[in-house]
Structure formats: structure tokens, C-alpha cells
Design an enzyme around this catalytic site. Structure first.
Site, PDB file in Angstrom:
ATOM      1  N   CYS A 165       0.764  -1.814   0.120  1.00  0.00           N
ATOM      2  CA  CYS A 165       0.095  -0.005   0.154  1.00  0.00           C
ATOM      3  C   CYS A 165       1.037   1.266  -0.243  1.00  0.00           C
ATOM      4  CB  CYS A 165      -1.177  -0.014   1.624  1.00  0.00           C
ATOM      5  SG  CYS A 165      -1.748  -1.681   1.100  1.00  0.00           S
ATOM      6  N   HIS A 305      -2.417   7.340   7.026  1.00  0.00           N
ATOM      7  CA  HIS A 305      -3.293   5.806   6.057  1.00  0.00           C
ATOM      8  C   HIS A 305      -4.417   5.993   6.462  1.00  0.00           C
ATOM      9  CE1 HIS A 305      -2.316   2.615   4.391  1.00  0.00           C
ATOM     10  NE2 HIS A 305      -2.368   1.696   5.207  1.00  0.00           N
ATOM     11  N   GLU A 316      -1.440   4.059  13.839  1.00  0.00           N
ATOM     12  CA  GLU A 316      -0.767   6.246  13.749  1.00  0.00           C
ATOM     13  C   GLU A 316      -0.757   7.779  14.430  1.00  0.00           C
ATOM     14  OE1 GLU A 316      -1.347   7.541   9.013  1.00  0.00           O
ATOM     15  OE2 GLU A 316      -2.727   6.651   9.700  1.00  0.00           O
ATOM     16  N   LYS A 337      -9.663   7.948   3.128  1.00  0.00           N
ATOM     17  CA  LYS A 337      -9.957   6.304   2.515  1.00  0.00           C
ATOM     18  C   LYS A 337     -11.951   6.285   3.518  1.00  0.00           C
ATOM     19  CE  LYS A 337      -5.829   3.653   2.591  1.00  0.00           C
ATOM     20  NZ  LYS A 337      -4.599   5.682   2.972  1.00  0.00           N
ATOM     21  N   HIS A 342      -9.872   2.038  -0.053  1.00  0.00           N
ATOM     22  CA  HIS A 342      -8.691   1.628  -0.074  1.00  0.00           C
ATOM     23  C   HIS A 342      -8.070   0.958  -0.923  1.00  0.00           C
ATOM     24  CE1 HIS A 342      -4.504   0.756   0.968  1.00  0.00           C
ATOM     25  NE2 HIS A 342      -4.551   0.333   2.519  1.00  0.00           N
ATOM     26  N   PHE A 403       2.062  -4.036   4.113  1.00  0.00           N
ATOM     27  CA  PHE A 403       1.678  -5.184   4.206  1.00  0.00           C
ATOM     28  C   PHE A 403       3.142  -5.196   3.872  1.00  0.00           C
ATOM     29  CE2 PHE A 403      -2.158  -7.630   3.880  1.00  0.00           C
ATOM     30  CZ  PHE A 403      -2.523  -6.485   5.001  1.00  0.00           C
TER      31      PHE A 403
END
Length: 417
Positions: A165, A305, A316, A337, A342, A403
Site C-alpha cells: 500500500c 493512512h 498511526e 479512505k 483503500h 504489508f
């Protein structure tokens, strides 16, 4: 060596909120959700039956039938967004040095739909290996920048970044670095993804990463809400023209923002979970600020994010407070998002566009779908819930985490000659 200034001179978007930059921005500032029941395949047996799909996209509007069959949707999206960005930039292809014009593009997965279909077709057969001769060229994650370079004749740096991502943020940072080091004059950069298919939804369901709020898709992506239950899968592309400042001025380009700096880090912790104390997020934001020669107090807006996962949102926000200290409570923070879903490897591109558009319009897009405060989060942070707000923005930072523990942050600032 004196580093060159780097600016943004063109924008392109193909998103669940709209199929060009203006409609994307209208959706963002108005708090529109792009989520709905999946139409592309029968998802009735899946744990998650909704996504943020592109609406009204017809490949025949952009490609002839033969060409369209040879290009996976993720690469189609890339070409469409890049074409808008080039047009928006006003580049005259006959008047630039094409040897110093490149394409650096990000995708976390690439041609997943092509891979899925070829395997299905093989499994249905008699075991004889009959594969489409375009199987590999359609699937590979680097074919999108290849197509874009062929379309525009750009013969400079050309490659793909793959970091889940964080892919397209890494691509934009690479473009920024190549240009400020004098290796190129113009680079088309961004990212695209097209994973709304059985393999994509099924795979993320198996990870228990997706929301399963099938009764109310539009409110399913709810970053920072107490009842968040995972992210909503999105698709699309974002593109920007990254250009050397003097080159842009010489051709009379409109400048939409300046790239101030970028940060890179790794969690070195877990293949899918973020570091619980936000160590990687903390490091990457500090790196971006240091690279930009900026103080925490110079930032007005963070596009986080913010995927709507229980662990990620907490990690975060913890990192933001640690990096920004008291100034964290003076920032506007939002997760777009909540509206787009996403977009995986394309997330950084469209969220970078959101920052640039926010700077130009003086509007912070909201984090929609907030209903209940989470007592485990710092609720004194201004997470711009539910409604856009007006604010002059001198500098905006955007985060993307992937990831594998890949982290990337980039800072855009209002352009000053």
C-alpha cells in the site's frame, strides 16, 4: 551538489468518487462515500459483498477493442489517469527532451484479475497448457509504466515500485529524487490498482482485513470510530506530473504544489500488523520532515493512512502525537479512505492528489462515517470528522503504510516562486 526544486504541474485521477480530477475533488470535499454492493462479480457467498468500485468506466471509451483485451484493468486505469495528467499539464511533447522524460509507477499487486482468469481457464480445461500469449505482459506490475512511456514516447527512467500500500508514494518519492538529482526533467508518477475481483476480496477476507458491514456499505469505512471493523477495498488510479522547477517555468507551466521532501522506513515487526507503538510511522514522518528541512509546526494537514482497522488507526495516531507533540492538536487530520476505500498500491497517489487539491482550494476533506469516539484513541486530535473545513494550508503530509512493514511519507507545500 545543489539539489533542484521539484514541482507538480499536472494531475489525473480515476477513482470511486469520480473519473477525473474535478469530480474526485467534488466527492472528497462533499464527503461522498464510494462504497456500494459489488457489481463486477457475484460476491453473494463472500464475507464481504461490497467495495469502492469505479463507476461508469467503459474501456471502449479509451482503447480500441483489440488493445483493450491486451491490457489488464490496473494498467488501463494507469493509462487513463496519466493521460489526464499530461493533458492537464499542457506539455508539448514536440518541445521537450523525451530522453529526459520518464515514468515511475506504483502498484501493489498488478494484474490480479488477469492472473485469476488465466488460472480459472486452465483449471476448467483438460490439463493441456493453453495460456493467452498476453498473460504475462498483462499481469506484471511494471507493464503500466511501460504502456505510459510508449503512449507518450518518454525514454527516460522507467520502472515500477512495489511495496504493497506504500507503492505509489514510493514511486512519487523516487520521481522527486531523480529530478532533484538532475537525472530527469519530467516524470509521470502515481499508481493504479484493480483488485476488486474474487481473488482480491477473498484473499483480504481470509486475512480478516475487510469490513463485513454488508447491510450498510456506505458507512463501512469508518476510520478512528470505535466500531470500525476493517477497510473497504477500492480501485482506480492517480497520476501527477513531477517536474523540475526551472523546466516548468521555461515552458510556462501552471504549478500546483512543490514537493518538499519524502521519508522511507520499515517497521521490521510483522508481515501484516503495524508496530503497536507506531515506530515505523514515527520514523517515516520524522524522515520526511528532515528531508524537507521543516519543523513539525510547519505542517497544517496530514492525510493519514487511516484504513479503518483496529490496530492501524491506533498505531498511526500514536505516532503523530509522538512526532508532532503539542502541534499535533493544531493540525487537521483526515482519512479520505473513509470515502474512496483503500486503493492499495494506488492509495498514495490519490491521497497525494487530495493533499495538493486541499492546498490549492484551502479545504480539508473530511473523515466521514464517524459515529462513536474510540476511548483507546487520543480524542483531542482534530480528525476532521464528517464535514470538510476551510483552512489555509501551507504544507500537507500524507502517510502510506504497506504489508511487510513498508512506510512512506511525502510532504507537499504551497508553491512560492
Amino acid at each position: 551538489m545543489e539539489l533542484k526544486r521539484v514541482v507538480i504541474t499536472g494531475l489525473g485521477a480515476l477513482t470511486p468518487l469520480g473519473n477525473d480530477v474535478s469530480s474526485y475533488w467534488e466527492g472528497l470535499k462533499n464527503g461522498v462515500s464510494g462504497a456500494a454492493s459489488i457489481t463486477r462479480f457475484d460476491a453473494s457467498k463472500f464475507k464481504t459483498q461490497f467495495a469502492c468500485e469505479i463507476k461508469g468506466y467503459n474501456q471502449d471509451d479509451h482503447f480500441d477493442r483489440k488493445e483493450g483485451r491486451r491490457i489488464d484493468r490496473y494498467a488501463q486505469y494507469a493509462i487513463v489517469a496519466a493521460t489526464e495528467a499530461v493533458k492537464h499539464s499542457g506539455i508539448n511533447l514536440e518541445k521537450i527532451n523525451l530522453d529526459r522524460a520518464g515514468v515511475i509507477w506504483g502498484s501493489g499487486i498488478g494484474g490480479l484479475e488477469t492472473f485469476q482468469q488465466e488460472v480459472i481457464d486452465f483449471a476448467k480445461g483438460d490439463g493441456t497448457p493453453r495460456f493467452n500469449p498476453f498473460f504475462i505482459p498483462k499481469m506484471i506490475a511494471d507493464i503500466a509504466p511501460g504502456h505510459i512511456s510508449i503512449k507518450f514516447g518518454f525514454r527516460g527512467p522507467n520502472f515500477a515500485t512495489v511495496s504493497a500500500c506504500a507503492s505509489s508514494t514510493h514511486a512519487i518519492i523516487d520521481a522527486f529524487n531523480y529530478i532533484r538529482l538532475g537525472k530527469a526533467d519530467i516524470i509521470i508518477s502515481g499508481g493504479s490498482e484493480a483488485a476488486v475481483n474474487a481473488a482480491g476480496v477473498g484473499g483480504f477476507n481470509a486475512l480478516q482485513a475487510l469490513s463485513t458491514r454488508n447491510d450498510d456499505p456506505k458507512s463501512a469505512s469508518r476510520p478512528f470510530d470505535k466500531d470500525r471493523d476493517g477497510f473497504v477495498l477500492g480501485e482506480g488510479a492517480g497520476a501527477m506530473i513531477v517536474e523540475e522547477y526551472e523546466h516548468a517555468i521555461a515552458r510556462g507551466a501552471t504549478i500546483y504544489a512543490e514537493v518538499a521532501g519524502g521519508g522511507l522506513s520499515a517497521d521490521a515487526y510483522h508481515i501484516t500488523a503495524p508496530h503497536p507503538e507506531g515506530l515505523g510511522a514515527n520514523n517515516v514522518m520524522r524522515c520526511a520532515l528532515e528531508d524537507a528541512h521543516m519543523k513539525p509546526s510547519d505542517i497544517d494537514y496530514i492525510n493519514v493512512h487511516g484504513t479503518s482497522t483496529p490496530l492501524g488507526d491506533k498505531s498511526e495516531t500514536t505516532a503523530i502525537v509522538r512526532v508532532f507533540g503539542d502541534h499535533a492538536y493544531k493540525l487537521n487530520i483526515s482519512s479520505t479512505k473513509s470515502m474512496t476505500g483503500h486503493l492499495l498500491g494506488a492509495a498514495g497517489a490519490i491521497e497525494g492528489l487530495a493533499c495538493i487539491l486541499a492546498i490549492n482550494h484551502g479545504i480539508i476533506p473530511p473523515t466521514i462515517n464517524h459515529f462513536t469516539d474510540d476511548p483507546d484513541l487520543d480524542n483531542n486530535l482534530n480528525l476532521t470528522f464528517n464535514t470538510a473545513v476551510n483552512r489555509k494550508i501551507k504544507a500537507a503530509l500524507t502517510n502510506t503504510f504497506g504489508f511487510g512493514g513498508h512506510n512512506a511519507s511525502i510532504i507537499f507545500k504551497a508553491f512560492e516562486a
